[in-house]
Design an enzyme around this catalytic site. Structure first.
Site, PDB file in Angstrom:
ATOM      1  N   ARG A 117      40.271  43.534  54.425  1.00 40.84           N
ATOM      2  CA  ARG A 117      40.413  41.763  54.249  1.00 40.84           C
ATOM      3  C   ARG A 117      41.908  41.251  54.969  1.00 40.84           C
ATOM      4  O   ARG A 117      42.461  42.172  55.454  1.00 40.84           O
ATOM      5  CB  ARG A 117      39.573  41.815  53.040  1.00 40.84           C
ATOM      6  CG  ARG A 117      41.530  41.899  51.746  1.00 40.84           C
ATOM      7  CD  ARG A 117      40.678  41.233  50.653  1.00 40.84           C
ATOM      8  NE  ARG A 117      42.385  41.462  49.608  1.00 40.84           N
ATOM      9  CZ  ARG A 117      42.836  41.035  48.767  1.00 40.84           C
ATOM     10  NH1 ARG A 117      42.408  40.118  48.067  1.00 40.84           N
ATOM     11  NH2 ARG A 117      43.865  41.352  48.153  1.00 40.84           N
ATOM     12  N   ASN A 155      41.701  32.898  50.889  1.00 43.14           N
ATOM     13  CA  ASN A 155      42.238  33.402  50.106  1.00 43.14           C
ATOM     14  C   ASN A 155      44.164  33.906  49.859  1.00 43.14           C
ATOM     15  O   ASN A 155      43.924  34.373  51.089  1.00 43.14           O
ATOM     16  CB  ASN A 155      40.944  34.228  49.464  1.00 43.14           C
ATOM     17  CG  ASN A 155      42.270  34.825  47.766  1.00 43.14           C
ATOM     18  OD1 ASN A 155      42.138  34.036  46.851  1.00 43.14           O
ATOM     19  ND2 ASN A 155      42.393  36.307  48.170  1.00 43.14           N
ATOM     20  N   GLU A 156      45.019  33.092  49.110  1.00 47.88           N
ATOM     21  CA  GLU A 156      46.188  33.705  50.093  1.00 47.88           C
ATOM     22  C   GLU A 156      46.668  33.814  51.186  1.00 47.88           C
ATOM     23  O   GLU A 156      46.797  34.963  51.522  1.00 47.88           O
ATOM     24  CB  GLU A 156      46.716  35.459  48.604  1.00 47.88           C
ATOM     25  CG  GLU A 156      46.373  34.998  47.120  1.00 47.88           C
ATOM     26  CD  GLU A 156      47.197  36.669  46.912  1.00 47.88           C
ATOM     27  OE1 GLU A 156      46.634  37.975  47.173  1.00 47.88           O
ATOM     28  OE2 GLU A 156      47.492  36.170  45.232  1.00 47.88           O
ATOM     29  N   GLU A 313      45.058  32.752  39.528  1.00 45.07           N
ATOM     30  CA  GLU A 313      44.826  34.375  39.517  1.00 45.07           C
ATOM     31  C   GLU A 313      46.074  34.997  38.425  1.00 45.07           C
ATOM     32  O   GLU A 313      47.160  34.739  38.833  1.00 45.07           O
ATOM     33  CB  GLU A 313      44.634  35.119  40.581  1.00 45.07           C
ATOM     34  CG  GLU A 313      43.890  34.338  41.711  1.00 45.07           C
ATOM     35  CD  GLU A 313      43.463  36.091  42.622  1.00 45.07           C
ATOM     36  OE1 GLU A 313      44.628  37.226  42.975  1.00 45.07           O
ATOM     37  OE2 GLU A 313      43.564  35.591  43.774  1.00 45.07           O
ATOM     38  N   TRP A 321      47.338  48.023  42.842  1.00 43.49           N
ATOM     39  CA  TRP A 321      48.291  48.599  43.916  1.00 43.49           C
ATOM     40  C   TRP A 321      49.251  48.558  43.836  1.00 43.49           C
ATOM     41  O   TRP A 321      50.141  48.551  44.640  1.00 43.49           O
ATOM     42  CB  TRP A 321      47.691  47.221  44.369  1.00 43.49           C
ATOM     43  CG  TRP A 321      48.042  45.648  44.240  1.00 43.49           C
ATOM     44  CD1 TRP A 321      46.907  44.985  43.200  1.00 43.49           C
ATOM     45  CD2 TRP A 321      49.507  45.494  43.481  1.00 43.49           C
ATOM     46  NE1 TRP A 321      47.685  44.311  42.484  1.00 43.49           N
ATOM     47  CE2 TRP A 321      49.006  43.672  43.146  1.00 43.49           C
ATOM     48  CE3 TRP A 321      50.544  44.858  43.835  1.00 43.49           C
ATOM     49  CZ2 TRP A 321      49.438  43.083  42.340  1.00 43.49           C
ATOM     50  CZ3 TRP A 321      51.743  44.193  42.955  1.00 43.49           C
ATOM     51  CH2 TRP A 321      51.149  43.190  42.448  1.00 43.49           C
ATOM     52  N   GLU A 361      38.346  47.289  44.469  1.00 43.66           N
ATOM     53  CA  GLU A 361      39.612  47.076  43.071  1.00 43.66           C
ATOM     54  C   GLU A 361      38.752  48.008  42.442  1.00 43.66           C
ATOM     55  O   GLU A 361      38.723  46.744  41.696  1.00 43.66           O
ATOM     56  CB  GLU A 361      39.481  45.285  43.749  1.00 43.66           C
ATOM     57  CG  GLU A 361      40.796  45.428  44.695  1.00 43.66           C
ATOM     58  CD  GLU A 361      41.513  43.417  44.648  1.00 43.66           C
ATOM     59  OE1 GLU A 361      40.639  43.604  44.945  1.00 43.66           O
ATOM     60  OE2 GLU A 361      42.570  43.709  44.667  1.00 43.66           O
ATOM     61  N   HIS A 364      40.961  47.416  39.503  1.00 42.27           N
ATOM     62  CA  HIS A 364      41.541  46.866  38.994  1.00 42.27           C
ATOM     63  C   HIS A 364      41.447  45.772  37.315  1.00 42.27           C
ATOM     64  O   HIS A 364      39.582  45.821  38.092  1.00 42.27           O
ATOM     65  CB  HIS A 364      41.431  45.270  40.207  1.00 42.27           C
ATOM     66  CG  HIS A 364      43.055  44.590  40.453  1.00 42.27           C
ATOM     67  ND1 HIS A 364      43.233  42.845  38.303  1.00 42.27           N
ATOM     68  CD2 HIS A 364      43.962  44.595  40.110  1.00 42.27           C
ATOM     69  CE1 HIS A 364      43.633  42.939  38.575  1.00 42.27           C
ATOM     70  NE2 HIS A 364      44.227  43.041  40.305  1.00 42.27           N
TER      71      HIS A 364
HETATM   72  C1  GAL Z   1      45.478  39.037  44.449  1.00 43.24           C
HETATM   73  C2  GAL Z   1      44.341  38.674  45.649  1.00 43.24           C
HETATM   74  C3  GAL Z   1      42.190  39.012  44.629  1.00 43.24           C
HETATM   75  C4  GAL Z   1      43.112  40.184  44.134  1.00 43.24           C
HETATM   76  C5  GAL Z   1      44.340  40.513  43.619  1.00 43.24           C
HETATM   77  C6  GAL Z   1      44.083  41.956  42.971  1.00 43.24           C
HETATM   78  O1  GAL Z   1      46.565  38.769  46.355  1.00 43.24           O
HETATM   79  O2  GAL Z   1      43.896  37.599  45.627  1.00 43.24           O
HETATM   80  O3  GAL Z   1      41.268  39.006  45.383  1.00 43.24           O
HETATM   81  O4  GAL Z   1      42.923  41.483  45.753  1.00 43.24           O
HETATM   82  O5  GAL Z   1      45.435  40.297  44.508  1.00 43.24           O
HETATM   83  O6  GAL Z   1      45.308  41.448  42.211  1.00 43.24           O
END
Ligand code: GAL
Length: 674
Positions: A117, A155-156, A313, A321, A361, A364
């Site tokens: 992405r 997003n971010e 978030e 990660w 993910e 996660h």
């Molecule tokens: C953020 C992102 C999310 C997801 C999350 C995981 O940086 O906006 O889509 O990847 O991290 O921690």
């Protein structure tokens, strides 16, 4: 704090609660279960469509909204609002096959591939056009949909593709520089290109800071950072404009990453462009005091928002990660979420609703884990939903602060460029070190830019401001001159906005106001310390500092600098200035800053035992005192006689008891005189 003009607001009642919802990853049979469980947890807002571009536009210009139509209708039927995203953080494969030039190029000249992405060139015209087109299509279709209460743009921004070094980016960088400097002569002067024969004689000679054999020019690098932030901001604006045109009454947001080591964007420039300021926050596993990071992140976001903000978030448990991804400790999910709320969040959301089965993910955490509802996380998620309902009235309340800490991404970028006196000096570490004792003591803090209106504050702290322009320096020193207390950390005020050193001695712009002058900077090696008079040790940094009107408060007692001041105090105009020319150990810094604060007349929101966080939010009618026990020892805290603890709904006449690791949110009615 920034003064913000009135903007469309989020219309979800009470505290918004939810997360990213990506049902496209699941068969439609799960959706009904999602709705049922969302209601069980008290979820009232989900972010949808964030990574759904390939689904919504399976081929260029050919839209398929059937999935999103059904999803939004379903959410609406169940009384759950949608924060509808533009999916532009993940362009589909067809886009890159049609526009391979939109793939980004790294510093070494390698073009990256699609398959993840946010792998696109921020300056690509094809990307911009495609992003604005899909945003426009969503705006047109869903502006009036009753479920949609906010636009979640992208997003971010910049999380994975802050910079692209291709020729298209080079041309965009030149345009940005032309705008800033007008002439090449001015640019040459600002960048100091006389050094190493870097003089530029044609605009086409200007390139991004691609990989070179030796150290690059710091002013070039700094402008590149500014450009990268602005370039992404212009993408945000372009999408937001088409959405605004379609629905002037719906707020637009994009999720920031103000902490967690992120130094990517100058969010002070982004915040005024967001109707609702949103932030994402993740715990870094090796951080033994993540709660400090949460507090700082919350105060910084609140300051940029000029009031309440939205936690877009965070995680219910482990991320995937970091090298080792640890789940949260018992009770930590609740403490984390309510700490964000205490520091000004009016909405609490997670990445993501349902833990993925496949994809990058899949490991996660989420609100609904792989294990299903018979799980610790799910039980915590449901309980948190009940907590947030009990705290509905806190929404909209603000945070009165008498202390401001200066935070400037320009100063941070400049400080951390290669070629400085010490790579060990990091901006976030410096700010965190100074913020910590105030946070521990329960002192409310705003973050500000150097040129902010400081009239509301008694005390302004400048832990690290390597770069400051004249206006910022005058504003800060003027604050002291007019009667305020200003405390400045080492290596501040050294360079102007173009990274040119302020001559005549250190710390450049602040010398006179601080009543000191150093002729030599002497950073210490990792692990090296020097004893300080009065106890404690200095590390990281020293200077050959001489008094020029100030009084020495502490000095070195060993080595070449024996007797040289390490901390000074000066009467400047009607106010007081302090200079901290080293990094004292945490206990010494804490007692120093306590002394500075008390002298400035700033009190904590409440006296609490160590390990208990105390934060105040205030509405017209009441004070909301958040008490969070991070130490796990439990505590008894004095509150007003007519106080009510909102999480239990019980009266707390005169005192409230915190269970170990527990939280209390105490409403104290405000007296007319308060
Ligand atoms: C953020 C992102 C999310 C997801 C999350 C995981 O940086 O906006 O889509 O990847 O991290 O921690």
């Amino acid at each position: 704090m920034t003064d913000r003009p009135a903007r469309p607001a989020l219309s979800v009642p009470g505290i918004a609660y939810g997360g990213d919802y990506n049902p496209e990853q699941w068969p439609e049979e799960t959706w009904a279960e999602d709705m049922r469980l969302m209601r069980e947890a008290g979820v009232n807002l989900v972010s949808v469509g964030i990574f759904a571009w390939a689904l919504l536009e399976p081929a260029e210009g050919a839209y398929d909204f059937t999935h999103l139509d059904r999803l939004l209708d379903l959410l609406h039927t169940h009384g759950i609002a949608a924060d509808l995203a533009t999916p532009t953080a993940a362009p589909p494969a067809w886009f890159f096959r049609a526009h391979p030039e939109a793939l980004p190029v790294d510093q070494d000249g390698r073009r990256l591939w699609y398959g993840s992405r946010q792998t696109f060139c921020p300056s690509s015209p094809a990307y911009r056009e495609a992003a604005v087109r899909i945003a426009g299509a969503l705006g047109e279709r869903y502006a009036g949909h009753p479920a949609v209460v906010m636009w979640h743009v992208h997003n971010e921004y910049g999380c994975h593709n802050l910079a692209c070094y291709c020729d298209t980016s080079a041309a965009a960088f030149r345009d940005w520089l032309r705008e800033r400097y007008d002439s090449l002569d001015t640019l040459n002067d600002a960048w100091g290109t006389a050094f190493w024969s870097q003089r530029l004689s044609d605009w086409d000679e200007v390139i991004p800071p691609r990989a070179t054999g030796a150290q690059p020019n710091p002013a070039h690098l700094l402008d590149w950072r500014r450009f990268c932030s602005d370039e992404l901001l212009s993408l945000y604006r372009a999408e937001r404009e088409v959405l605004r045109a379609a629905s002037p009454d719906l707020p637009a947001t994009t999720n920031f990453m103000v902490m967690s080591g992120s130094d990517k964007l100058d969010y002070w420039r982004w915040a005024p462009e967001s109707d609702v300021v949103s932030n994402d926050h993740y715990l870094m596993s090796p951080d033994p005091e993540a709660e400090l990071d949460i507090a700082l992140s919350g105060d910084l976001t609140r300051s940029m928002a000029g009031g309440p903000w939205f936690l877009m978030e965070h995680s219910t448990g482990a991320v995937n990660w970091q090298p080792v991804n640890r789940p949260k400790k018992p009770g930590e999910l609740r403490r984390n979420a309510l700490a964000h709320l205490a520091h000004g969040a009016d909405g609490i959301a997670y990445f993501q609703w349902r833990q993925s089965r496949a994809g990058a993910e899949q490991w996660h955490s989420a609100m609904l884990p792989h294990a299903g509802t018979d799980s610790r996380i799910w039980r915590d998620v449901v309980e948190l939903g009940a907590d947030l309902r009990a705290l509905a009235e806190v929404r909209g309340s603000t945070t009165p602060a008498e202390v401001a800490i200066v935070w400037d991404w320009n100063a941070r970028w400049a400080l951390e460029l290669p070629g400085g006196p010490s790579e060990e000096v990091r901006f976030e570490d410096r700010v965190r070190a100074w913020y910590e004792p105030l946070w521990r003591a329960g002192v409310a803090v705003d973050f500000v830019l150097p040129d902010a209106d400081l009239s509301a504050y008694r005390l302004v702290l400048v832990p690290s401001l390597y770069l400051v322009d004249d206006a910022g320096a005058v504003n800060l020193t003027g604050f002291a001159e007019r009667g305020g207390t200003l405390a400045v950390g080492f290596h501040s005020g050294q360079v102007d906005e173009n990274c040119r050193v302020r001559l005549g001695g250190y710390p450049g712009a602040f010398r006179e106001a601080l009543g000191v002058r150093a002729d030599e900077l002497r950073p210490l090696l990792p692990g090296e310390t020097l004893p300080l008079s009065g106890g404690g040790t200095a590390s990281l940094w020293t200077e050959r500092l001489a008094l020029a009107g100030a009084t020495a408060v502490a000095w070195y007692t060993e080595g070449d600098l024996t007797g040289v001041p390490a901390v000074t105090r000066h009467t400047y105009g009607r106010g007081t200035t302090w200079y901290v020319a080293t990094s004292p150990d945490p206990a010494t810094l804490a007692s120093l800053l306590t002394c500075v604060r008390e002298e400035a007349g700033v009190a904590p929101v409440r006296a609490v035992p160590r390990g208990v966080e105390a934060v105040l939010r205030r509405s017209a009618a009441a004070d909301y005192l958040f008490l969070i026990d991070h130490a796990g020892a439990g505590a008894e805290v004095t509150v007003a006689e007519d106080a009510v603890e909102l999480l239990t709904g019980e009266r707390a006449p005169g005192s409230v008891t915190l269970a170990p690791g527990g939280i209390a949110v105490v409403r104290e009615p405000r007296r007319p005189s308060a």
